[in-house]
Design a protein around this motif. Structure first.
Motif, PDB file in Angstrom:
ATOM      1  N   GLY A  82       0.809  -1.220   0.000  1.00  0.00           N
ATOM      2  CA  GLY A  82       0.000   0.000   0.000  1.00  0.00           C
ATOM      3  C   GLY A  82       0.838   1.263   0.000  1.00  0.00           C
ATOM      4  O   GLY A  82       0.323   2.355  -0.271  1.00  0.00           O
ATOM      5  N   PHE A  83       2.123   1.138   0.312  1.00  0.00           N
ATOM      6  CA  PHE A  83       3.016   2.306   0.314  1.00  0.00           C
ATOM      7  C   PHE A  83       3.724   2.514  -1.020  1.00  0.00           C
ATOM      8  O   PHE A  83       4.512   3.447  -1.155  1.00  0.00           O
ATOM      9  N   ARG A  84       3.486   1.643  -1.998  1.00  0.00           N
ATOM     10  CA  ARG A  84       4.278   1.708  -3.233  1.00  0.00           C
ATOM     11  C   ARG A  84       3.776   2.765  -4.221  1.00  0.00           C
ATOM     12  O   ARG A  84       4.488   3.118  -5.148  1.00  0.00           O
ATOM     13  N   HIS A  85       2.568   3.282  -3.988  1.00  0.00           N
ATOM     14  CA  HIS A  85       1.942   4.151  -4.983  1.00  0.00           C
ATOM     15  C   HIS A  85       2.321   5.620  -4.811  1.00  0.00           C
ATOM     16  O   HIS A  85       2.429   6.127  -3.690  1.00  0.00           O
ATOM     17  N   LYS A  86       2.521   6.289  -5.937  1.00  0.00           N
ATOM     18  CA  LYS A  86       2.659   7.749  -6.001  1.00  0.00           C
ATOM     19  C   LYS A  86       3.638   8.282  -4.947  1.00  0.00           C
ATOM     20  O   LYS A  86       3.314   9.160  -4.154  1.00  0.00           O
ATOM     21  N   ARG A  87       4.843   7.764  -4.978  1.00  0.00           N
ATOM     22  CA  ARG A  87       5.887   8.177  -4.035  1.00  0.00           C
ATOM     23  C   ARG A  87       6.845   9.213  -4.636  1.00  0.00           C
ATOM     24  O   ARG A  87       7.759   9.681  -3.959  1.00  0.00           O
ATOM     25  N   GLN A  88       6.670   9.537  -5.917  1.00  0.00           N
ATOM     26  CA  GLN A  88       7.693  10.303  -6.624  1.00  0.00           C
ATOM     27  C   GLN A  88       7.979  11.661  -5.988  1.00  0.00           C
ATOM     28  O   GLN A  88       9.138  12.060  -5.846  1.00  0.00           O
ATOM     29  N   LYS A  89       6.927  12.381  -5.586  1.00  0.00           N
ATOM     30  CA  LYS A  89       7.136  13.723  -5.007  1.00  0.00           C
ATOM     31  C   LYS A  89       7.913  13.634  -3.703  1.00  0.00           C
ATOM     32  O   LYS A  89       8.838  14.423  -3.457  1.00  0.00           O
ATOM     33  N   MET A  90       7.524  12.693  -2.849  1.00  0.00           N
ATOM     34  CA  MET A  90       8.206  12.553  -1.572  1.00  0.00           C
ATOM     35  C   MET A  90       9.662  12.136  -1.774  1.00  0.00           C
ATOM     36  O   MET A  90      10.575  12.692  -1.144  1.00  0.00           O
ATOM     37  N   SER A  91       9.888  11.180  -2.665  1.00  0.00           N
ATOM     38  CA  SER A  91      11.256  10.723  -2.922  1.00  0.00           C
ATOM     39  C   SER A  91      12.118  11.845  -3.492  1.00  0.00           C
ATOM     40  O   SER A  91      13.288  11.997  -3.116  1.00  0.00           O
ATOM     41  N   GLU A  96      11.724  15.108  -3.058  1.00  0.00           N
ATOM     42  CA  GLU A  96      12.008  16.082  -2.010  1.00  0.00           C
ATOM     43  C   GLU A  96      13.090  15.560  -1.055  1.00  0.00           C
ATOM     44  O   GLU A  96      14.019  16.298  -0.682  1.00  0.00           O
ATOM     45  N   PHE A  97      12.994  14.305  -0.685  1.00  0.00           N
ATOM     46  CA  PHE A  97      13.988  13.678   0.193  1.00  0.00           C
ATOM     47  C   PHE A  97      15.366  13.688  -0.482  1.00  0.00           C
ATOM     48  O   PHE A  97      16.393  13.985   0.144  1.00  0.00           O
ATOM     49  N   PHE A  98      15.372  13.379  -1.761  1.00  0.00           N
ATOM     50  CA  PHE A  98      16.610  13.368  -2.541  1.00  0.00           C
ATOM     51  C   PHE A  98      17.270  14.743  -2.544  1.00  0.00           C
ATOM     52  O   PHE A  98      18.472  14.876  -2.303  1.00  0.00           O
ATOM     53  N   ARG A  99      16.469  15.781  -2.778  1.00  0.00           N
ATOM     54  CA  ARG A  99      17.023  17.151  -2.815  1.00  0.00           C
ATOM     55  C   ARG A  99      17.560  17.561  -1.441  1.00  0.00           C
ATOM     56  O   ARG A  99      18.638  18.156  -1.335  1.00  0.00           O
TER      57      ARG A  99
END
Length: 442
Positions: A225-234, A236-239
């Motif tokens: 259930g955590f696999r969906h639509k993570r791109q924005k969070m990832s 931001e974390f990356f930056r």
């Protein structure tokens, strides 16, 4: 195939070279075999020759990580003196029965540990497979791989995503080349993972470069259930962690990134697992292609998948501060049920229905507690059932008020069923099943 070196040790002769192992408690353990090396943010480079040592390695190598207060409280204290941080964490341990018949080839179970892609290693006492190996006459290979900033956060060519997945793939290639020297059947490899380890296995099933590396999958408590639509969070974390990429001390890196975690609460429940596999980067497809990929690959892998009935009680009912500590028991039970359904149960059912539509062979299970213990069958409740190391688990808070005999006897039946699946890809209707297990072929 092998030569006895002296009492208590065993030397395996492999295509990889000589590997020294330890005889103990009816099994032989080849500990902390380095299968690859890596530089920071680089792909793993497989080792061609074993780094042979005349001594058994005492300390366990782990990826640099922060100790989890939650796990310390619920499962047990970490004896940090037993571990050695290593940023290049490509190690595996092989556990096999001490005595094999000549030319016998055993089914191989590859353990991929959980820990939110952030903590843990393959060689924890709480995942010691000795009992399972002896009971069921199987081989277990426990893999360690890069975690957190080093393995599961990336976004460009300088800091690639999914490096931890590439580590696991290299380990599986090593197993294919060498496991016969340990008495294993390279044509009968089952991946077994819990929590993020189960999530990793699900995504290995749709990864590039894994052809013929494994044949079955046992997936426990995967937070799909955590696999969906993570791109924005990832992203931001990356930056926010860009300034850490050249920090020479990896322990300082893991100390500092936690400062940013509260800022991700705006992304909802999935912020509780800030690291994850990332779609759209090798070896994975784009997110919108994932279900179709699982369907396409369904005939390649037998799957046994499931969860514990009260997964999120691990977090909700054990909180030491916050809103959960003030809520009535009845309300907490509703929160546990709904969050368990959202994170684990509904995604598993969707996965299974999709898998069946592709012609796959899949079993679903759910583990319950039949005792009146406060947190029920929470996250990690399944681990002592499989890894029946009483010394490691007897003081665990998740087993409070549960007799070890109850865990061991129910676990013995599950260990037998899971080994049956690893051997054949099937579980007979006539096989003995414990009262705590609901199991069905989909």
């Amino acid at each position: 195939m092998t030569t006895q070196q002296n009492i208590g040790t065993h030397t395996f002769q492999t295509p990889f070279g000589k590997i020294l192992a330890l005889k103990e408690n009816g099994v032989i353990k080849a500990k902390s075999i380095r299968y690859a090396r890596s530089e920071r943010y680089k792909s793993p480079v497989p080792l061609e020759v074993a780094e042979f040592s005349e001594e058994i390695i005492d300390k366990i190598p782990v990826c640099p990580q922060n100790i989890s207060p939650l796990l310390e409280r619920l499962i047990g204290k970490t004896d940090i003196e037993r571990f050695h941080p290593d940023e290049s964490t490509q190690f595996l341990t092989i556990t096999r029965p001490e005595n094999l018949n000549k030319n016998e080839e055993l089914p191989v179970v590859v353990w991929i540990h959980g820990g939110s892609y952030e903590i843990g290693c393959g060689d924890l006492p709480t995942s010691d497979p000795t009992v399972w190996v002896k009971e069921q006459n199987i081989i277990v290979v426990s893999i360690s791989y890069r975690l957190g900033l080093f393995g599961f956060l990336g976004g460009d060519e300088n800091r690639p995503a999914n490096l931890g997945l590439f580590d696991i793939i290299e380990a599986l290639k090593w197993i294919q080349k060498n496991i016969q020297s340990f008495g294993g059947n390279l044509k009968n490899i089952t991946l077994f993972g819990q929590s993020s380890g189960g999530d990793a296995i699900a995504h290995l099933m749709i990864s590039e470069g894994v052809e013929n590396l494994f044949h079955r999958a046992i997936i426990h408590s995967a937070p799909l259930g955590f696999r969906h639509k993570r791109q924005k969070m990832s992203s931001e974390f990356f930056r926010k962690t860009e300034f850490l990429k050249n920090e020479t001390n990896p322990l300082k890196m893991v100390e500092k990134y936690v400062n940013f975690l509260p800022s991700f609460n705006k992304y909802g429940l999935k912020s509780s697992m800030p690291f994850c596999t990332q779609y759209g980067y090798p070896p994975l497809c784009n997110e919108e292609e994932s279900l179709e990929k699982w369907k396409e690959n369904a005939k390649k892998y037998d799957v046994l998948m499931g969860l514990n009935n009260d997964e999120t009680a691990f977090y909700v009912k054990t909180a030491e501060k916050g809103i959960y500590t003030y809520l009535p028991h009845k309300i907490l039970n509703k929160i546990v049920r709904r969050t368990t359904e959202f994170i684990y149960e509904k995604p598993a059912n969707i996965f299974a229905e999709n898998y069946i539509s592709g012609g796959g062979n899949i079993y679903l299970f759910k583990i319950h507690s039949t005792l009146n213990n406060y947190i029920g069958a929470s996250h990690c409740f399944d681990l002592p059932l499989i890894f029946a190391n009483e010394t490691a688990w007897k003081s665990s808070a998740i087993l409070k008020d549960i007799p070890w005999k109850y865990i061991f006897e129910n676990g013995r039946k599950i260990r037998s069923l899971w080994a049956e699946f690893a051997r054949t890809g099937k579980i007979s209707d006539d096989s003995e099943k414990p009262e705590i297990l609901h199991l069905r072929k989909v």
